[in-house]
Design an enzyme around this catalytic site. Structure first.
Site, PDB file in Angstrom:
ATOM      1  CE  LYS A 305      58.479   6.161  25.405  1.00 38.44           C
ATOM      2  NZ  LYS A 305      58.004   7.167  24.468  1.00 38.44           N
ATOM      3  NE  ARG A 345      63.406  12.833  20.912  1.00 41.77           N
ATOM      4  CZ  ARG A 345      64.560  12.388  20.445  1.00 41.77           C
ATOM      5  NH1 ARG A 345      65.321  13.176  19.737  1.00 41.77           N
ATOM      6  NH2 ARG A 345      64.933  11.155  20.690  1.00 41.77           N
TER       7      ARG A 345
HETATM    8  P1  ATP Z   1      60.071   7.725  21.239  1.00 43.42           P
HETATM    9  O1  ATP Z   1      59.469   8.969  21.786  1.00 43.42           O
HETATM   10  O2  ATP Z   1      59.607   7.398  19.884  1.00 43.42           O
HETATM   11  O3  ATP Z   1      59.987   6.575  22.177  1.00 43.42           O
HETATM   12  P2  ATP Z   1      62.516   9.112  21.336  1.00 43.42           P
HETATM   13  O4  ATP Z   1      63.729   8.716  20.614  1.00 43.42           O
HETATM   14  O5  ATP Z   1      61.881  10.409  21.038  1.00 43.42           O
HETATM   15  O6  ATP Z   1      61.572   7.935  21.047  1.00 43.42           O
HETATM   16  P3  ATP Z   1      63.007   7.894  23.801  1.00 43.42           P
HETATM   17  O7  ATP Z   1      64.137   8.114  24.703  1.00 43.42           O
HETATM   18  O8  ATP Z   1      63.102   6.690  22.986  1.00 43.42           O
HETATM   19  O9  ATP Z   1      62.787   9.134  22.900  1.00 43.42           O
HETATM   20  O10 ATP Z   1      61.677   7.834  24.675  1.00 43.42           O
HETATM   21  C1  ATP Z   1      61.527   8.791  25.646  1.00 43.42           C
HETATM   22  C2  ATP Z   1      60.489   9.817  25.209  1.00 43.42           C
HETATM   23  O11 ATP Z   1      59.246   9.526  25.810  1.00 43.42           O
HETATM   24  C3  ATP Z   1      60.880  11.155  25.727  1.00 43.42           C
HETATM   25  O12 ATP Z   1      61.607  11.843  24.740  1.00 43.42           O
HETATM   26  C4  ATP Z   1      59.572  11.842  26.053  1.00 43.42           C
HETATM   27  O13 ATP Z   1      59.169  12.623  24.951  1.00 43.42           O
HETATM   28  C5  ATP Z   1      58.588  10.724  26.203  1.00 43.42           C
HETATM   29  N1  ATP Z   1      58.088  10.529  27.594  1.00 43.42           N
HETATM   30  C6  ATP Z   1      56.788  10.364  27.929  1.00 43.42           C
HETATM   31  N2  ATP Z   1      56.636  10.144  29.233  1.00 43.42           N
HETATM   32  C7  ATP Z   1      57.871  10.169  29.787  1.00 43.42           C
HETATM   33  C8  ATP Z   1      58.365   9.985  31.107  1.00 43.42           C
HETATM   34  N3  ATP Z   1      57.560   9.727  32.134  1.00 43.42           N
HETATM   35  N4  ATP Z   1      59.712  10.082  31.287  1.00 43.42           N
HETATM   36  C9  ATP Z   1      60.543  10.337  30.254  1.00 43.42           C
HETATM   37  N5  ATP Z   1      60.137  10.515  28.980  1.00 43.42           N
HETATM   38  C10 ATP Z   1      58.802  10.427  28.738  1.00 43.42           C
END
Ligand code: ATP
Length: 677
Positions: A305, A345
């Site tokens: 991530k 996003r």
């Molecule tokens: P946060 O980024 O604070 O965890 P969020 O609400 O923006 O929260 P989430 O769905 O919770 O989004 O977490 C996924 C986020 O992680 C994605 O929006 C992306 O920006 C990031 N990310 C990083 N690496 C990956 C990956 N391998 N696959 C999907 N998302 C990823």
């Protein structure tokens, strides 16, 4: 041709076929909606009105929908009103001949600018009657206000508002007695609320979507002289939901729907380069074992991530460029040897922030890759050490009009999903198939473009080792995703159980950080007297369109950050809390200043607890007495989330979900203590 007249059950009697939809008619519908909180009734009011439009003036369907969802254009068009409370007050004052001081006094007393506008108008004598407002006219007027730029823009915005307000309420809404104590179907009230960004009708976009589907299918079937049944309605809703999730643009959908009918929408409206789709999101988890429980007997994959900025890259090669939808900045077209855009996003156009990516894009694309939509993370990159840099570095990049030669913080693109490839949407394919196509379509270039590191092992130990490695590689933790079968398809705009996130920092805490809206602040003490020392934060309840307070925070800020926050936040100070802030009233719980809801911060917490002082999740049934909300214990500021709008903050429901999860884990450990700030 006989002219169709309104039917007896139509919400608004006075308009004839082909005539522009009176804005008063929309306000009447808004007012009826405002009187109920029952979803079915809201949908019914909304769809009855849309049916009247479909029968009489279908050309006005698009502007009506936009005004209903409080938007002027799709998000990617980047059209913002850019108006704060003070400009609206000025316009109300100047239109009605009342001094700014009086308007401010009313606002202090009433607390709802919409109602202040109603009160101001009713005091005003009418010298002559301007033309009545129409939906199309109001949409255009608001669009003009949003697109004003250059010298004297603020003044011209005020003029634009004055023009609208001067014509408001000259046409009797016919049902002026509806909902009288909330100002009735006053046009001025709803114009002001639109300008403030919150209609506060409980009319979420998904309710409008359901109403559109119902209105369309009923209209089409009745036109054939038949009677629609519930299956027809369900089919229409499902069609519109699917199409909208892949092509979230009413500008594209409405004309197609009117031309060919709702059930043929998927033939012409599909995911396509140029229109960003809302990204798929992940559910938080607190332990690797939770992941194993979820994916029991099903193949899954773990990916690093990355801690950067989500980006959706859309591309069509030059020889296919006519297939690109629109809105591409010229710079991007030139740079990419094709047509390309990068979206954030929340669907904002980032092409002018990342010209360096666009200029190199074509060197990563294989020759037979002609078009794609790529889901990825842009991460700050240390060129010397050849490694990922922390998110904070990325934040120092300029956000707009970046020149390639000025770029100091280099970025590397980590691609993790492919949603569209060579003319075809592939969201329904399994993740394994999409990943295969992704790896075939691009050539990685060190420090510029690569694929997210992944590991398909299914054992707890393997995952633990991979998690440790991800953290060593400066990542936040892991994303764990379903790999095969229909459940592994890409689900736009969903926070899905098929994507789980494990963040290293939260393994023993609540499983995730929260993204919260800053509503107010307390002046600092001691060293911090010239800045704000603590802040009131809130989560968002999309059902009631309110911000619900969830904690006070004073930890995690450096002196420099506090100074910067003071500078930007002071510009958004308002005299009193907005009517859509849900907070404890009075006494020591009042912050020294209130702000417009504009900034979202990421915050970490030790755990969640119930407190009578906060309102988060009050309506989610976590406290049987309904008196206490959820609050964060020991909250700590992590970073500003520029990529989230206030209504994309952590929702009350998510907060309640986190609380329930924590409570079920902590069962038998005694009640958690309320730790007031
Ligand atoms: P946060 O980024 O604070 O965890 P969020 O609400 O923006 O929260 P989430 O769905 O919770 O989004 O977490 C996924 C986020 O992680 C994605 O929006 C992306 O920006 C990031 N990310 C990083 N690496 C990956 C990956 N391998 N696959 C999907 N998302 C990823």
């Amino acid at each position: 041709q006989t002219k169709l007249k309104a039917k007896a059950e139509d919400p608004y009697p006075d308009w004839e076929q082909g005539a522009e939809v009176p804005y008063a008619a929309l306000c009447t519908t808004f007012s009826l909606i405002e009187m109920t909180s029952k979803r079915l009734e809201i949908t019914e009011h909304c769809s009855l009105f849309l049916r009247q439009i479909l029968r009489l003036t279908p050309d006005d369907l698009l502007p009506t929908i936009l005004l209903m969802i409080n938007k002027l254009a799709p998000d990617y068009a980047g059209i913002e009103l850019g108006i704060g409370e003070s400009l609206i007050m000025k316009a109300i004052g100047e239109t009605t001949g009342r001094s700014l001081q009086v308007i401010k006094g009313d606002q202090k007393e009433i607390g709802d600018l919409g109602l202040v506008a109603v009160k101001s108008r009713s005091k005003q004598g009418t010298m002559f009657k301007p033309k009545a407002l129409t939906v199309r006219g109001v949409h255009k007027g608001l669009m003009d206000i949003a697109t004003v730029s250059g010298n004297g823009a603020q003044g011209r915005k005020v003029d634009g508002i004055k023009k609208l307000l001067a014509s408001a309420d000259v046409h009797s809404a016919g049902k002026a007695d509806i909902n009288k104590d909330k100002g009735g179907p006053s046009e001025a009230k709803f114009i002001v609320r639109f300008l403030e960004g919150k209609l506060r009708l409980g009319l979420a976009e998904k309710t409008v979507l359901v109403s559109i589907a119902q209105a369309m299918i009923i209209h089409e079937i009745e036109k054939k002289g038949q009677v629609p049944d519930t299956t027809d309605m369900e089919k229409a809703e499902s069609m519109l939901k699917t199409v909208y999730s892949e092509l979230p643009s009413w500008d594209a959908i409405v004309p197609a729907m009117l031309k060919n009918g709702i059930m043929k929408l998927n033939e012409s409206c599909k995911l396509q380069p140029g229109v960003p789709l809302k990204p798929m999101l992940a559910k938080p988890t607190k332990a690797i074992t939770e992941v194993l429980d979820r994916f029991e007997n099903q193949a899954f994959t773990c990916e690093y991530k990355y801690d950067g900025e989500r980006a959706q890259i859309h591309y069509v090669a030059k020889d296919h460029a006519n297939k690109y939808i629109d809105g591409v900045p010229d710079a991007a077209k030139e740079a990419a040897k094709g047509v390309a855009s990068i979206f954030s996003r929340n669907s904002e156009d980032l092409s002018k922030k990342y010209p360096d990516i666009l200029s190199k894009l074509h060197t990563w694309v294989k020759d037979d890759t002609k078009s794609f939509v790529l889901d990825c993370e842009t991460v700050a990159w240390d060129v010397e050490e050849k490694k990922v840099l922390p998110f904070q570095q990325l934040m120092t990049r300029k956000k707009k009009d970046v020149k390639i030669e000025d770029v100091k913080v280099k970025v590397c693109v980590f691609a993790f999903d492919l949603l569209f490839f060579n003319g075809e949407a592939i969201v329904k394919k399994s993740l394994r198939e999409r990943r295969e196509l992704l790896h075939k379509a691009f050539t990685p270039v060190e420090g510029e473009f690569t694929f997210a590191t992944h590991m398909d092992g299914q054992e707890l130990e393997e995952i633990q080792v991979f998690l440790d490695e991800s953290v060593k590689a400066s990542c936040e933790g892991l994303m764990v995703k379903m790999l095969d079968g229909s459940e592994s398809g890409y689900e736009p705009s969903k926070r899905s159980r098929n994507w789980l996130k494990i963040k290293k920092d939260y393994l023993s805490g609540v499983g995730d950080s929260l993204d919260l809206v800053v509503l107010g602040a307390y002046y600092g003490k001691g060293k911090r007297t010239s800045v704000y020392g603590a802040f009131v934060l809130a989560c968002y309840n999309s059902n009631t369109e309110t911000y619900e307070t969830v904690c006070n925070i004073g930890t995690g800020f450096s002196e420099q950050v506090l100074e910067e926050l003071h500078t930007v936040l002071s510009e958004t100070v308002i005299d009193r809390p907005k009517p859509f802030y849900s907070h404890s009233a009075g006494g020591q719980h009042q912050p020294d200043v209130w702000f417009e809801p504009r900034y979202v911060w990421e915050v970490k917490t030790a755990d969640l607890t119930l407190s009578p002082r906060y309102k988060a999740g009050c309506q989610e049934g976590v406290d049987p007495s309904g008196q206490k909300g959820i609050s964060l214990r020991f909250p700590r500021f992590i970073k500003i989330r520029d990529d989230k709008k206030p209504d994309e903050a952590t929702s009350s429901r998510q907060v309640a979900e986190m609380y329930r999860k924590q409570e079920s884990v902590a069962k038998n450990k005694g009640p958690s203590v309320d730790d007031d700030f």
